[in-house]
Design an enzyme around this catalytic site. Structure first.
Site, PDB file in Angstrom:
ATOM      1  N   ASP A  39       2.542  -3.210  -4.938  1.00  0.00           N
ATOM      2  CA  ASP A  39       3.219  -4.517  -5.060  1.00  0.00           C
ATOM      3  C   ASP A  39       2.308  -5.723  -4.829  1.00  0.00           C
ATOM      4  OD1 ASP A  39       4.706  -3.521  -1.930  1.00  0.00           O
ATOM      5  OD2 ASP A  39       2.882  -4.704  -2.201  1.00  0.00           O
ATOM      6  N   HIS A  65      -3.312   3.593  -5.374  1.00  0.00           N
ATOM      7  CA  HIS A  65      -2.395   4.008  -6.449  1.00  0.00           C
ATOM      8  C   HIS A  65      -2.220   2.923  -7.496  1.00  0.00           C
ATOM      9  CE1 HIS A  65      -0.544   6.986  -3.348  1.00  0.00           C
ATOM     10  NE2 HIS A  65      -1.676   7.411  -3.849  1.00  0.00           N
ATOM     11  N   CYS A 115      -6.337   1.435 -26.667  1.00  0.00           N
ATOM     12  CA  CYS A 115      -7.690   0.841 -26.566  1.00  0.00           C
ATOM     13  C   CYS A 115      -8.120   0.642 -25.131  1.00  0.00           C
ATOM     14  CB  CYS A 115      -7.737  -0.482 -27.331  1.00  0.00           C
ATOM     15  SG  CYS A 115      -6.864  -1.820 -26.488  1.00  0.00           S
TER      16      CYS A 115
HETATM   17  C1  BV8 Z   1      -3.855  13.629  -7.297  1.00  0.00           C
HETATM   18  C2  BV8 Z   1       2.263   4.841  -7.845  1.00  0.00           C
HETATM   19  C3  BV8 Z   1      -5.719  14.880  -8.034  1.00  0.00           C
HETATM   20  C4  BV8 Z   1       3.361   5.062  -8.828  1.00  0.00           C
HETATM   21  C5  BV8 Z   1       2.342   6.835  -6.398  1.00  0.00           C
HETATM   22  C6  BV8 Z   1      -2.546  18.413  -2.931  1.00  0.00           C
HETATM   23  C7  BV8 Z   1      -3.744  17.884  -3.362  1.00  0.00           C
HETATM   24  C8  BV8 Z   1      -3.797  17.042  -4.464  1.00  0.00           C
HETATM   25  C9  BV8 Z   1      -2.611  16.703  -5.139  1.00  0.00           C
HETATM   26  C10 BV8 Z   1      -1.423  17.232  -4.686  1.00  0.00           C
HETATM   27  C11 BV8 Z   1      -1.391  18.071  -3.613  1.00  0.00           C
HETATM   28  N1  BV8 Z   1      -0.103  18.435  -3.421  1.00  0.00           N
HETATM   29  C12 BV8 Z   1       0.677  17.829  -4.325  1.00  0.00           C
HETATM   30  C13 BV8 Z   1      -0.103  17.090  -5.128  1.00  0.00           C
HETATM   31  C14 BV8 Z   1       0.369  16.303  -6.251  1.00  0.00           C
HETATM   32  C15 BV8 Z   1       0.826  14.909  -5.837  1.00  0.00           C
HETATM   33  C16 BV8 Z   1       1.579  14.876  -4.547  1.00  0.00           C
HETATM   34  O1  BV8 Z   1       1.030  14.521  -3.508  1.00  0.00           O
HETATM   35  N2  BV8 Z   1       2.866  15.179  -4.606  1.00  0.00           N
HETATM   36  C17 BV8 Z   1       3.720  15.064  -3.444  1.00  0.00           C
HETATM   37  C18 BV8 Z   1       5.134  14.697  -3.905  1.00  0.00           C
HETATM   38  C19 BV8 Z   1       3.672  16.351  -2.669  1.00  0.00           C
HETATM   39  N3  BV8 Z   1      -0.296  14.001  -5.765  1.00  0.00           N
HETATM   40  C20 BV8 Z   1      -0.743  13.447  -6.899  1.00  0.00           C
HETATM   41  O2  BV8 Z   1      -0.322  13.744  -7.998  1.00  0.00           O
HETATM   42  C21 BV8 Z   1      -1.849  12.402  -6.768  1.00  0.00           C
HETATM   43  N4  BV8 Z   1      -2.925  12.757  -7.669  1.00  0.00           N
HETATM   44  O3  BV8 Z   1      -3.785  14.227  -6.268  1.00  0.00           O
HETATM   45  O4  BV8 Z   1      -4.905  13.751  -8.206  1.00  0.00           O
HETATM   46  C22 BV8 Z   1      -5.167  15.919  -8.960  1.00  0.00           C
HETATM   47  C23 BV8 Z   1      -4.891  15.559 -10.267  1.00  0.00           C
HETATM   48  C24 BV8 Z   1      -4.420  16.554 -11.128  1.00  0.00           C
HETATM   49  C25 BV8 Z   1      -4.200  17.853 -10.662  1.00  0.00           C
HETATM   50  C26 BV8 Z   1      -4.444  18.156  -9.328  1.00  0.00           C
HETATM   51  C27 BV8 Z   1      -4.932  17.201  -8.475  1.00  0.00           C
HETATM   52  C28 BV8 Z   1      -1.341  11.046  -7.207  1.00  0.00           C
HETATM   53  C29 BV8 Z   1      -0.397  10.497  -6.175  1.00  0.00           C
HETATM   54  C30 BV8 Z   1      -0.066   9.032  -6.510  1.00  0.00           C
HETATM   55  C31 BV8 Z   1       1.315   8.966  -7.079  1.00  0.00           C
HETATM   56  N5  BV8 Z   1       1.698   7.549  -7.278  1.00  0.00           N
HETATM   57  N6  BV8 Z   1       2.587   5.513  -6.579  1.00  0.00           N
HETATM   58  C32 BV8 Z   1       4.585   4.240  -8.484  1.00  0.00           C
HETATM   59  O5  BV8 Z   1       4.538   3.408  -7.578  1.00  0.00           O
HETATM   60  O6  BV8 Z   1       5.612   4.437  -9.167  1.00  0.00           O
HETATM   61  S1  BV8 Z   1       2.804   7.564  -4.963  1.00  0.00           S
HETATM   62  C33 BV8 Z   1       4.146   6.712  -4.394  1.00  0.00           C
HETATM   63  O7  BV8 Z   1       4.860   7.573  -3.572  1.00  0.00           O
HETATM   64  C34 BV8 Z   1       3.761   5.581  -3.521  1.00  0.00           C
HETATM   65  O8  BV8 Z   1       2.620   4.896  -3.974  1.00  0.00           O
HETATM   66  C35 BV8 Z   1       3.530   6.233  -2.221  1.00  0.00           C
HETATM   67  O9  BV8 Z   1       2.212   6.612  -2.074  1.00  0.00           O
HETATM   68  C36 BV8 Z   1       4.350   7.465  -2.320  1.00  0.00           C
HETATM   69  C37 BV8 Z   1       5.500   7.361  -1.365  1.00  0.00           C
HETATM   70  O10 BV8 Z   1       4.908   7.430  -0.148  1.00  0.00           O
HETATM   71  P1  BV8 Z   1       5.110   6.270   0.930  1.00  0.00           P
HETATM   72  O11 BV8 Z   1       4.323   5.075   0.569  1.00  0.00           O
HETATM   73  O12 BV8 Z   1       4.838   6.931   2.196  1.00  0.00           O
HETATM   74  O13 BV8 Z   1       6.594   5.848   0.825  1.00  0.00           O
HETATM   75  P2  BV8 Z   1       7.787   6.708   1.307  1.00  0.00           P
HETATM   76  O14 BV8 Z   1       8.989   6.080   0.755  1.00  0.00           O
HETATM   77  O15 BV8 Z   1       7.503   8.138   1.023  1.00  0.00           O
HETATM   78  O16 BV8 Z   1       7.766   6.548   2.897  1.00  0.00           O
HETATM   79  C38 BV8 Z   1       8.017   5.295   3.465  1.00  0.00           C
HETATM   80  C39 BV8 Z   1       8.012   5.539   4.969  1.00  0.00           C
HETATM   81  O17 BV8 Z   1       8.186   4.279   5.599  1.00  0.00           O
HETATM   82  C40 BV8 Z   1       9.163   6.422   5.418  1.00  0.00           C
HETATM   83  O18 BV8 Z   1       8.659   7.428   6.257  1.00  0.00           O
HETATM   84  C41 BV8 Z   1      10.076   5.463   6.204  1.00  0.00           C
HETATM   85  O19 BV8 Z   1      10.638   6.096   7.355  1.00  0.00           O
HETATM   86  C42 BV8 Z   1       9.130   4.393   6.644  1.00  0.00           C
HETATM   87  N7  BV8 Z   1       9.708   3.067   6.776  1.00  0.00           N
HETATM   88  C43 BV8 Z   1      10.726   2.512   6.070  1.00  0.00           C
HETATM   89  N8  BV8 Z   1      10.905   1.236   6.490  1.00  0.00           N
HETATM   90  C44 BV8 Z   1       9.983   0.985   7.458  1.00  0.00           C
HETATM   91  C45 BV8 Z   1       9.217   2.154   7.645  1.00  0.00           C
HETATM   92  N9  BV8 Z   1       8.213   2.229   8.541  1.00  0.00           N
HETATM   93  C46 BV8 Z   1       7.976   1.132   9.278  1.00  0.00           C
HETATM   94  N10 BV8 Z   1       8.658  -0.031   9.152  1.00  0.00           N
HETATM   95  C47 BV8 Z   1       9.668  -0.128   8.259  1.00  0.00           C
HETATM   96  N11 BV8 Z   1      10.356  -1.293   8.158  1.00  0.00           N
HETATM   97 ZN    ZN Z   2      -4.793  -1.745 -27.342  1.00  0.00          ZN
END
Ligand code: BV8
Ligand code: ZN
Length: 248
Positions: free
Chosen positions: A106, A121, A132
């Site tokens: 964001d 990310h 392109c």
């Molecule tokens: C990759 C952009 C290499 C898009 C996002 C092991 C190794 C490697 C890869 C993997 C692996 N295991 C699984 C994978 C695949 C995957 C993965 O991790 N899957 C998960 C579901 C298990 N990872 C990937 O694909 C990554 N790529 O590893 O490349 C590769 C490539 C090919 C083949 C093999 C390996 C890419 C990951 C990036 C994905 N894109 N964002 C978009 O925005 O739409 S990720 C997206 O989700 C966010 O960016 C963020 O990172 C994620 C959510 O996580 P959080 O930010 O933590 O948010 P969340 O809602 O989960 O949690 C919020 C927390 O805040 C909560 O706990 C809540 O309690 C707390 N909270 C709420 N309010 C407050 C608060 N805390 C404090 N104060 C508050 N007020």
């Molecule tokens: Zn183009």
């Protein structure tokens, strides 16, 4: 616990902060754990944030990202974002290292004044042509068509990292370099599930850094870090930074 965290961060020579969607929650931006609502109520973010979803239905995915971009345009950084920008300035002014690794797309950290931001990310403010490769920051919301078209006629996608895609090599390299040299690692507002960011805490710990988590709920790393504090970053970070910056 708050004082323990303050006293851990105070002497740090090299601080690495990792932020997730929780840091933007108090700005009104839903986190990934929050269930999708409205048009998207029948979807999970993990289903829409993939290259396959865009290939299958570019209009629907582009519309989802454009709605999120439009929502970001109405949001402002919260006190947690501002506290992190103040903390960065304090570390820089006192000749120490500070890096902010964010999973958020964001750009609220930058709008709050943070400069040493590594976007792991990507960002939904930059859109890229799938033919392109031309990419541009797009500030006018909403797009006239979904997906927006490139001058070359190609479809344009959001400049974010989708599930299954590699993180930007330069961002990842900068993150690993920062983690290798840090003596304090601070995980803020992240569910610590999405890889590879979820494993950063182990890299920091294994090189002897003090590890700290501030999150609303417990996570898979809550039992791993040296200090885990439950609470809202928008409330706790200003208290912590005030103590660090004011009391020399
Ligand atoms: C990759 C952009 C290499 C898009 C996002 C092991 C190794 C490697 C890869 C993997 C692996 N295991 C699984 C994978 C695949 C995957 C993965 O991790 N899957 C998960 C579901 C298990 N990872 C990937 O694909 C990554 N790529 O590893 O490349 C590769 C490539 C090919 C083949 C093999 C390996 C890419 C990951 C990036 C994905 N894109 N964002 C978009 O925005 O739409 S990720 C997206 O989700 C966010 O960016 C963020 O990172 C994620 C959510 O996580 P959080 O930010 O933590 O948010 P969340 O809602 O989960 O949690 C919020 C927390 O805040 C909560 O706990 C809540 O309690 C707390 N909270 C709420 N309010 C407050 C608060 N805390 C404090 N104060 C508050 N007020
Ligand atoms: Zn183009």
């Amino acid at each position: 616990m708050l004082n323990e965290i303050i006293e851990c961060v105070r002497p740090a020579r090299s601080l690495v902060v990792l932020t997730g969607a929780g840091v933007s929650a108090e700005s009104g931006i839903p986190t990934f754990r929050d269930a999708l609502t409205g048009l998207w109520a029948n979807f999970r973010a993990e289903e829409l944030a993939t290259p396959e979803a865009f290939a299958r239905n570019p209009e629907m995915v582009a519309r989802w990202y454009d709605e999120r971009r439009a929502r970001c345009a109405t949001c402002v950084p919260n006190p947690g974002h501002h506290a992190l920008a103040t903390l960065e300035r304090h570390f820089v002014d006192t000749g120490r290292d500070f890096v902010l690794l964010t999973q958020n797309v964001d750009r609220l950290h930058q709008r709050a004044g943070s400069q040493r931001v590594i976007e792991l990310h990507g960002t939904l403010w930059v859109w890229r042509c799938i033919d392109c490769g031309r990419e541009r920051e797009e500030r006018v919301v909403p797009f006239a068509s979904h997906p927006p078209r490139c001058e070359c006629g190609g479809l344009r996608r959001p400049g974010v990292v989708w599930f299954g895609e590699m993180l930007p090599a330069d961002a990842l390299e900068q993150a690993y370099t920062a983690l290798a040299g840090c003596d304090v690692f601070l995980s803020l507002g992240t569910s610590a599930i999405v890889e590879p960011a979820a494993s950063f805490v182990y890299l920091a710990r294994d090189r002897g850094a003090t590890t700290i988590e501030i999150n609303l709920q417990s996570t898979p790393i809550s039992g791993v870090v040296d200090h885990s504090l439950s609470g809202k970053t928008g409330e706790l970070l200003p208290q912590i930074v005030e103590q660090l910056v004011m009391k020399i």
